[in-house]
Each structure stands twice: as structure tokens, then as C-alpha cells.
Design an enzyme around this catalytic site. Sequence first.
Site, PDB file in Angstrom:
ATOM      1  N   ASP A   1     -11.558   0.146   5.238  1.00 18.69           N
ATOM      2  CA  ASP A   1     -10.357  -0.644   4.975  1.00 18.69           C
ATOM      3  C   ASP A   1     -10.667  -2.122   4.792  1.00 18.69           C
ATOM      4  O   ASP A   1     -10.126  -2.782   3.897  1.00 18.69           O
ATOM      5  CB  ASP A   1      -9.375  -0.485   6.140  1.00 18.69           C
ATOM      6  CG  ASP A   1      -8.801   0.913   6.236  1.00 18.69           C
ATOM      7  OD1 ASP A   1      -8.249   1.389   5.234  1.00 18.69           O
ATOM      8  OD2 ASP A   1      -8.907   1.529   7.305  1.00 18.69           O
TER       9      ASP A   1
ATOM     10  N   ASN B   1       0.833  -1.202   0.000  1.00 16.85           N
ATOM     11  CA  ASN B   1       0.000   0.000   0.000  1.00 16.85           C
ATOM     12  C   ASN B   1       0.870   1.254   0.000  1.00 16.85           C
ATOM     13  O   ASN B   1       0.414   2.344   0.335  1.00 16.85           O
ATOM     14  CB  ASN B   1      -0.965   0.024   1.183  1.00 16.85           C
ATOM     15  CG  ASN B   1      -0.256   0.244   2.509  1.00 16.85           C
ATOM     16  OD1 ASN B   1       0.943   0.004   2.643  1.00 16.85           O
ATOM     17  ND2 ASN B   1      -0.993   0.693   3.516  1.00 16.85           N
TER      18      ASN B   1
END
Length: 412
Positions: free
Chosen positions: A176, A102
Site C-alpha cells: 500500500d 479508492n
Amino acid sequence: MSTRKRPLEGVKVIELANFIAAATTGRFLADLGADVIKIESAKGDPLRYTAPTEGRPLDMHENTTWELENANKRCISLNMKDPKGKEAFFKLLDDADILITNWRVQALQRAGLDYETLKVKYPSLVYAICTGYGEYGPDKDLPGFDFTAFFARGGYLENLRQKSDVPMNVVPGLGDHNVGINLAAGVLAALYHAKLTGEGEKVETSLFESAIFNMGMMVQAAQYPDYGTPYPINIREANNPFNACWMTKDGRYVQTCMPDYNTYFKKFLTALELMDIVEDERFFPVQNLHANDLGTTVYDRVMARFGERDFSEWSKVLTDADIPFALAKNWEELLEDEQAWANDCFYKMKYPSGERILCKHPVKYHEMGPTPYNRGPYIGEHGVEVMKELGYSDEDIKQMLEDKTLYVWEDK
């Protein structure tokens, strides 16, 4: 418990990521048997230190959030700025099937870890990347968390608030987890293709893109401004008054869901004994409840009716009438929810201070049986064993530890 082999045993995953979304993908794959090796700095993932925000004690030995995102993984702490650390990282990739990251695209490019660079050396690698706003466009390099890129930019906060009030409260992890599972689905498809053909793939999603998909029904409907009421609204003015939350006499909220007003009209209002509305032809059938304030009249009468009885009484009435409803529960009640326990939503983890209840992934497997739940690793906990698997000697490892290229956390 089944002894059947888990479907991803033999698959090697390198997780170069922090916080929640990408870690959720790694956790999903680890539960399925993949060897997920998480790479951290010596300080560790910032997620290790979020306890005060969540209202729990800060303790490396009892970190319920860390377990949720990183159970069943191994961890190595490498200084990626050191050439020897970078060399070790590439050795990890030599036989890896999947890389999850990420990192922001610019940082990946500076480090030579972007997809275009890595696919030359690792043509069969599945490269999975999770970003805040996507890889393209003017905002691609902005930092993104689910509070901002998902809930705010993605249409939740402005549309789901009461028009007369501030936006709803949000808590960490909601966006998330959604994004992490989306990425996992793409990774599994790409892995299947890679195993069949030897061809790798880049899989990408973002908090922003996932939020837009989640909001798809209403984003699309927004193209028809002459129909319905533009959001934000006060729920009293909703297009369908039956899709609302009702406050009972004992101060609890009951959410009902009846997607079509006309289908449920007689059934619902008869159960509530509001027969004067049932028998009034103005209220059924209707195409536009906003005409002559019909919808607000129904809403006000139903809300007043719910205020006459406690939830326990309404629960029986609604169940007997087969009306879709649920009590708005708090987290403490969820920990004791009989339905959640019956469906194996929780796991009891033993800590030095006692037993705690942890949440499990929502996907279950019949033949394979329940997946194990091993606590999340400490910083660099498996560094020495992973380095030995890569062929490093004891002397090499000792030197890397002394140089702080390799780090293993110890309680002090």
C-alpha cells in the site's frame, strides 16, 4: 526550523478513501502543506479498528497506524447517501484541486462520482484513483488488498519463497505504501499541469500494476528460460551465491549483496579466509555457476564459515573489506537503530499513556525543513469548522447533526 512556506500550501485535497494506499497519497500531500480533508462514514474508516491484527491496543486516542496514514489531515464525517450530505460533498469539490479515492469503479459510477461525470463540472480537477487490479480487464471489480493483488498476484509470494517452503509472511502496508507514493508522484505532475493550463487529469495506479513494475527486472528476465534457474528456488541454488543471507554462530542472519560474482570473488572469499577456493581456477572466472555444482559448493562453504563466528566479529571483517552487507534486523531493533535516528526516520508522539515512536515519510526537504506531525483526526473532528467554511449556518449544521447527515465522534 525553517519558516519557508511549504510547497502545497493553498492546495485543497478531498480524500474519499479508506484503508492505506490512497491515504498514503493524502498524507504525503498534507505533509507538503495541502489542506487534506478526509471524508468518513459515521462508523469511520475500517483502518481505525485493525489494532488486534497488528498486535497493539485498540484505542481511538492512541492509534499509531492511524497517525501514520492520516497525520496532518482534517476530517469530516458525511452520510453520502443523504442528499444533503451529497450536496455538502459537491460543495467541498467546488474549490478543490485534487480528489483522491479508492472506491471501486462501479460504486463511483452509481454515486455519480466517476471521472467522466465529475470532469464536466470540475474541468480543472486532478482526479486520483487507486484500485486493486486496475480499471480494465476481467478482474477490475475484484476487491484488492496488498496481500492479494500486490504480493500474491504480483509475483512476490511464489518467487521469493524458498522452493521447499511456504511463502514468506507478509504484513499490512508494504504494498500500500509503495502504491500510495506512486500515486502521489502522478498527482503532483497532474497538479503542475493543471496549475499551468487549467486542465484537469485523471491519475490511476493499482496494487497489481505497481507490483509488476517493482518486479520488472525479473519479469523481463523470465522471457529467457534457457538461462539461469527458474524461480522459485532454494537460495542455495541461486544464480549468484553471494546474494544470500548467512547465519552466524550467534544465530543472526547477515545479507550480502554483490551483483556480479566475478567482480567480488577474490575480495569476498579472501575476507572469509577461504583461500583454497580463491586459488582454485575452477571457481573464477565463471559464466555458469550451476555447472558441476560450483555455485552450491561456494554457498555451502560460505555458510559454514559464517557459522564459525558471531555477527559482531563478521561485521568488522565485512566492513574492513568494504563488502556490502546488513544485519537482518527485527522491528524492535529498528526502533533503536542509530542510523534511522540520525536520518530523522522517527517522531516522538505524546499520548495520554506516554510517548510513542512513529515513523515519518522517507522524503526529506533541506530548505523547507522537517514537516509537522499532527495526530490523525478523530471521526468527523473538523466537520463543523469545514461546514462553516462552506457557508453553512449554525442552524444548518445543528440540523445536519440531528439528522445524522453530519457526524462528530465523541468519547463515551
